[in-house]
Scaffold this active site. Structure first.
Site, PDB file in Angstrom:
ATOM      1  N   LYS A  95      -7.035  -4.956  -3.332  1.00  0.00           N
ATOM      2  CA  LYS A  95      -7.820  -5.499  -2.218  1.00  0.00           C
ATOM      3  C   LYS A  95      -8.819  -4.464  -1.724  1.00  0.00           C
ATOM      4  CE  LYS A  95      -4.158  -4.135   1.006  1.00  0.00           C
ATOM      5  NZ  LYS A  95      -4.815  -3.080   1.775  1.00  0.00           N
ATOM      6  N   CYS A 107      -2.215  -2.369   7.619  1.00  0.00           N
ATOM      7  CA  CYS A 107      -2.143  -3.317   6.506  1.00  0.00           C
ATOM      8  C   CYS A 107      -0.857  -4.137   6.498  1.00  0.00           C
ATOM      9  CB  CYS A 107      -2.360  -2.592   5.182  1.00  0.00           C
ATOM     10  SG  CYS A 107      -4.083  -2.020   5.033  1.00  0.00           S
ATOM     11  N   ASP A 161       0.790  -1.253   0.000  1.00  0.00           N
ATOM     12  CA  ASP A 161       0.000   0.000   0.000  1.00  0.00           C
ATOM     13  C   ASP A 161       0.818   1.296   0.000  1.00  0.00           C
ATOM     14  OD1 ASP A 161      -1.920  -1.939   0.314  1.00  0.00           O
ATOM     15  OD2 ASP A 161      -2.937  -1.008   2.005  1.00  0.00           O
TER      16      ASP A 161
END
Ligand SMILES: [Zn+2]
Length: 199
Positions: free
Chosen positions: A104, A146, A9
């Site tokens: 995702k 994450c 990310d």
């Protein structure tokens, strides 16, 4: 036995100036890019990783993950909406020589990269196993969310898992410390020092 680097990310919305900025995000993007550059410039037999992959938060309608009154625990301001500039990789992340990119969180929170799917439809665990990967090294944003979720899933799936903390950025000291504890307890190897800076 093959090794993969998982870059979690490193997106505009998670870096300074983004909708859900994490302090140190842009610097982390730059440091990860240095590693990717070295990887790309090395001859394949000399490469530290056999594969480099990335995850992307890629929200369409993630339900209660988004809120106008976020609690910053389970609900957040809208971020990384699919096909917006906020969801794009940060420009400091250059080059981007990824063998696969896992999107995702289309219709869920999607904290873990293992909830993501590659362009060919494979989930991350299947993709890694298909490529004979046994060892994963995880870097990226954010350590306490994450990165944590991806590392815990990697360990649960039986991958030998390392998180390289110098190449991460955390949102807050208390949640980052808790994440370090959770990851250690799950058998994740932690290397380096955690980075937590005010956004
Ligand atoms: Zn999200």
């Amino acid at each position: 036995m093959k090794r993969a680097l998982i870059v979690v990310d490193v997106q505009n919305d998670f870096c300074e100036g983004g909708a859900l900025a994490v302090g140190g995000g842009a610097a982390t993007a730059y440091s990860i890019a240095e590693v990717l550059k070295q990887w790309q410039d090395a001859d394949p037999p000399d490469r530290v990783y056999d594969y480099v992959v990335a995850t992307r938060d890629h929200h369409i309608d993630p339900g209660e993950h988004f809120s106008d009154n976020p609690d910053y625990v389970t609900s957040w301001p809208p971020h990384c909406v699919a096909n917006t500039d906020g969801a794009a990789f940060h420009p400091n992340l250059d080059p981007q020589p990824f063998d696969a990119i896992f999107n995702k969180g289309e219709y869920s929170s999607g904290y873990s990269g293992f909830e993501g799917t590659a362009q060919n439809g494979l989930g991350m665990a299947d993709w890694l196993r298909t490529h004979d990967v046994t060892h994963v090294e995880i870097v990226g944003i954010a350590t306490d969310h994450c990165v944590r979720a991806t590392a815990l899933d990697a360990a649960h799936h039986g991958f030998n898992t390392q998180v390289t903390l110098d190449l991460t950025a955390g949102v807050a000291p208390d949640t980052t410390n808790r994440a370090l504890h959770d990851m250690r307890a799950a058998g994740v190897r932690l290397r380096g020092e955690p980075v937590v800076r005010a956004a």
